[in-house]
Every structure is written in structure tokens, then in C-alpha cells.
Design a protein around this motif. Structure first.
Motif, PDB file in Angstrom:
ATOM      1  N   THR A  45      23.416  31.075  42.344  1.00 59.53           N
ATOM      2  CA  THR A  45      23.090  32.147  41.401  1.00 59.53           C
ATOM      3  C   THR A  45      23.477  33.502  41.963  1.00 59.53           C
ATOM      4  O   THR A  45      23.952  34.375  41.231  1.00 59.53           O
ATOM      5  N   PHE A  46      23.323  33.676  43.264  1.00 57.23           N
ATOM      6  CA  PHE A  46      23.682  34.957  43.882  1.00 57.23           C
ATOM      7  C   PHE A  46      25.113  34.969  44.414  1.00 57.23           C
ATOM      8  O   PHE A  46      25.692  36.028  44.614  1.00 57.23           O
ATOM      9  N   GLU A  47      25.670  33.793  44.647  1.00 54.41           N
ATOM     10  CA  GLU A  47      27.022  33.721  45.196  1.00 54.41           C
ATOM     11  C   GLU A  47      28.084  34.105  44.166  1.00 54.41           C
ATOM     12  O   GLU A  47      29.026  34.840  44.474  1.00 54.41           O
ATOM     13  N   TRP A  48      27.974  33.636  42.938  1.00 58.77           N
ATOM     14  CA  TRP A  48      29.007  33.908  41.928  1.00 58.77           C
ATOM     15  C   TRP A  48      29.135  35.398  41.597  1.00 58.77           C
ATOM     16  O   TRP A  48      30.258  35.898  41.476  1.00 58.77           O
ATOM     17  N   PRO A  49      28.057  36.154  41.466  1.00 53.59           N
ATOM     18  CA  PRO A  49      28.233  37.595  41.264  1.00 53.59           C
ATOM     19  C   PRO A  49      28.887  38.297  42.457  1.00 53.59           C
ATOM     20  O   PRO A  49      29.596  39.292  42.285  1.00 53.59           O
ATOM     21  N   VAL A  50      28.687  37.782  43.670  1.00 51.43           N
ATOM     22  CA  VAL A  50      29.376  38.360  44.832  1.00 51.43           C
ATOM     23  C   VAL A  50      30.879  38.133  44.691  1.00 51.43           C
ATOM     24  O   VAL A  50      31.681  39.027  44.973  1.00 51.43           O
ATOM     25  N   PHE A  51      31.286  36.949  44.237  1.00 47.50           N
ATOM     26  CA  PHE A  51      32.706  36.698  43.997  1.00 47.50           C
ATOM     27  C   PHE A  51      33.251  37.659  42.943  1.00 47.50           C
ATOM     28  O   PHE A  51      34.361  38.174  43.071  1.00 47.50           O
ATOM     29  N   ALA A  52      32.476  37.900  41.887  1.00 47.95           N
ATOM     30  CA  ALA A  52      32.915  38.830  40.847  1.00 47.95           C
ATOM     31  C   ALA A  52      33.070  40.233  41.420  1.00 47.95           C
ATOM     32  O   ALA A  52      34.041  40.944  41.112  1.00 47.95           O
ATOM     33  N   GLY A  53      32.139  40.642  42.268  1.00 45.12           N
ATOM     34  CA  GLY A  53      32.244  41.954  42.903  1.00 45.12           C
ATOM     35  C   GLY A  53      33.464  42.051  43.803  1.00 45.12           C
ATOM     36  O   GLY A  53      34.110  43.102  43.885  1.00 45.12           O
ATOM     37  N   PHE A  54      33.805  40.978  44.472  1.00 39.97           N
ATOM     38  CA  PHE A  54      34.985  40.982  45.323  1.00 39.97           C
ATOM     39  C   PHE A  54      36.252  41.145  44.493  1.00 39.97           C
ATOM     40  O   PHE A  54      37.177  41.862  44.888  1.00 39.97           O
ATOM     41  N   VAL A  55      36.315  40.497  43.337  1.00 42.62           N
ATOM     42  CA  VAL A  55      37.478  40.660  42.451  1.00 42.62           C
ATOM     43  C   VAL A  55      37.571  42.106  41.991  1.00 42.62           C
ATOM     44  O   VAL A  55      38.659  42.690  41.959  1.00 42.62           O
ATOM     45  N   VAL A  56      36.431  42.716  41.649  1.00 40.52           N
ATOM     46  CA  VAL A  56      36.442  44.125  41.234  1.00 40.52           C
ATOM     47  C   VAL A  56      36.916  45.008  42.373  1.00 40.52           C
ATOM     48  O   VAL A  56      37.714  45.931  42.170  1.00 40.52           O
ATOM     49  N   PHE A  57      36.467  44.727  43.588  1.00 42.78           N
ATOM     50  CA  PHE A  57      36.897  45.499  44.752  1.00 42.78           C
ATOM     51  C   PHE A  57      38.413  45.395  44.943  1.00 42.78           C
ATOM     52  O   PHE A  57      39.096  46.406  45.157  1.00 42.78           O
ATOM     53  N   LEU A  58      38.957  44.179  44.895  1.00 45.45           N
ATOM     54  CA  LEU A  58      40.401  44.004  45.065  1.00 45.45           C
ATOM     55  C   LEU A  58      41.187  44.693  43.960  1.00 45.45           C
ATOM     56  O   LEU A  58      42.213  45.331  44.207  1.00 45.45           O
ATOM     57  N   TRP A  59      40.711  44.567  42.722  1.00 45.03           N
ATOM     58  CA  TRP A  59      41.405  45.200  41.598  1.00 45.03           C
ATOM     59  C   TRP A  59      41.396  46.721  41.773  1.00 45.03           C
ATOM     60  O   TRP A  59      42.423  47.370  41.593  1.00 45.03           O
ATOM     61  N   PHE A  60      40.244  47.288  42.138  1.00 44.50           N
ATOM     62  CA  PHE A  60      40.146  48.734  42.327  1.00 44.50           C
ATOM     63  C   PHE A  60      41.073  49.202  43.438  1.00 44.50           C
ATOM     64  O   PHE A  60      41.777  50.209  43.307  1.00 44.50           O
ATOM     65  N   ARG A  61      41.106  48.466  44.539  1.00 44.71           N
ATOM     66  CA  ARG A  61      41.969  48.849  45.662  1.00 44.71           C
ATOM     67  C   ARG A  61      43.443  48.786  45.276  1.00 44.71           C
ATOM     68  O   ARG A  61      44.216  49.681  45.608  1.00 44.71           O
ATOM     69  N   GLU A  62      43.852  47.762  44.549  1.00 50.65           N
ATOM     70  CA  GLU A  62      45.249  47.646  44.136  1.00 50.65           C
ATOM     71  C   GLU A  62      45.630  48.751  43.150  1.00 50.65           C
ATOM     72  O   GLU A  62      46.750  49.259  43.190  1.00 50.65           O
TER      73      GLU A  62
END
Length: 141
Positions: A45-62
Motif C-alpha cells: 500500500t505504501f510501496e506503490w505510491p513511492v514508485f509513482a513519486g519516483f516517476v514524477v521525480f524522473l519526469w520533472f528532472r528530464e
């Protein structure tokens, strides 16, 4: 900003959006399972939102890297001999890889292996068992 609306960037935006939505949906699904009594699902339950946050981080950085203007990027001046037509353009500092110094003493195993590789290169249709090297002589004794 115009460069962020090319077909390649639109595909990246849609992929990031789909991944974030999918990861959050999986997190919600795991929350429903955890609320139903599956205790292992609490971790997911807490792991999947962390993955979503990581995708947002990568997208923002790119996006930030793509928006950075080329004149803002420091470019090391090259020597005239390095400017060849079709040569890749390096931006920023090149990566430096430490090179080990050559061994002062000879390695007989390395020499034998290099002889074996040279023999294989000279005989492209040969199999490794066809090599008439020192191991074959040792086996005959």
C-alpha cells in the motif's frame, strides 16, 4: 518550451501519466486488500505510491534538463584536431576512467590465453577443442 510538445515528448508525458495513474491504482487496490485482512498488502500500500513519486521525480528532472538552454551548458573548448565531421559533440566535462598501469612482470596464463584467442581468430571455423595448445600436450602425457 516548444520542444516539450514534440511527438517524442508527448509520448513521454503520456507514459509518465499512465505509470503514475497505474501505480496509484495498484496502491489503492493493495489498500483495499489490506483493509480486508491481508496484512502483507500494507507494505505494498505504501510501496506503490513511492514508485509513482519516483516517476514524477524522473519526469520533472528530464523536463528541467530539456528546458535548459544550450548556451547555459558549459562547453569545453576543443582542440582543432578533435573537430572531425560527424564526431559526437560532448557537453560538459568528459568522463575520466582510470587506466591501470601495465604489469611489470609477464603473466604466463595471460600469454597462453592471448595465444589461444589469436589462434581462434586465425581459424574462424575451428572449435575450442581443436586448439593444439599447451593443454592438449599436457593431456597427451
Amino acid at each position: 518550451m516548444k520542444g516539450l510538445w514534440t511527438p517524442a515528448w508527448l509520448a513521454r508525458h503520456l507514459l509518465a501519466l499512465a505509470l503514475v495513474a497505474g501505480f496509484l491504482a495498484l496502491g489503492w487496490w493493495q489498500f483495499d486488500r489490506a483493509a480486508g485482512g491481508n496484512t502483507l498488502s500494507w507494505g505494498y500500500t505504501f510501496e506503490w505510491p513511492v514508485f509513482a513519486g519516483f516517476v514524477v521525480f524522473l519526469w520533472f528532472r528530464e523536463v528541467q534538463v530539456a528546458r535548459k538552454r544550450p548556451e547555459e551548458t558549459p562547453v569545453k573548448p576543443e582542440a582543432p584536431a578533435e573537430k572531425l565531421p560527424g564526431a559526437p559533440v560532448t557537453v560538459g566535462r568528459p568522463v575520466r576512467v582510470p587506466v591501470r598501469a601495465a604489469a611489470a612482470e609477464d603473466d604466463p596464463e595471460l600469454d597462453a590465453y592471448n595465444d589461444y584467442l589469436a589462434w581462434l581468430a586465425a581459424h574462424p571455423g575451428a572449435r575450442p577443442g581443436d586448439y593444439p595448445g599447451p593443454r592438449r600436450a599436457e593431456q597427451a602425457q
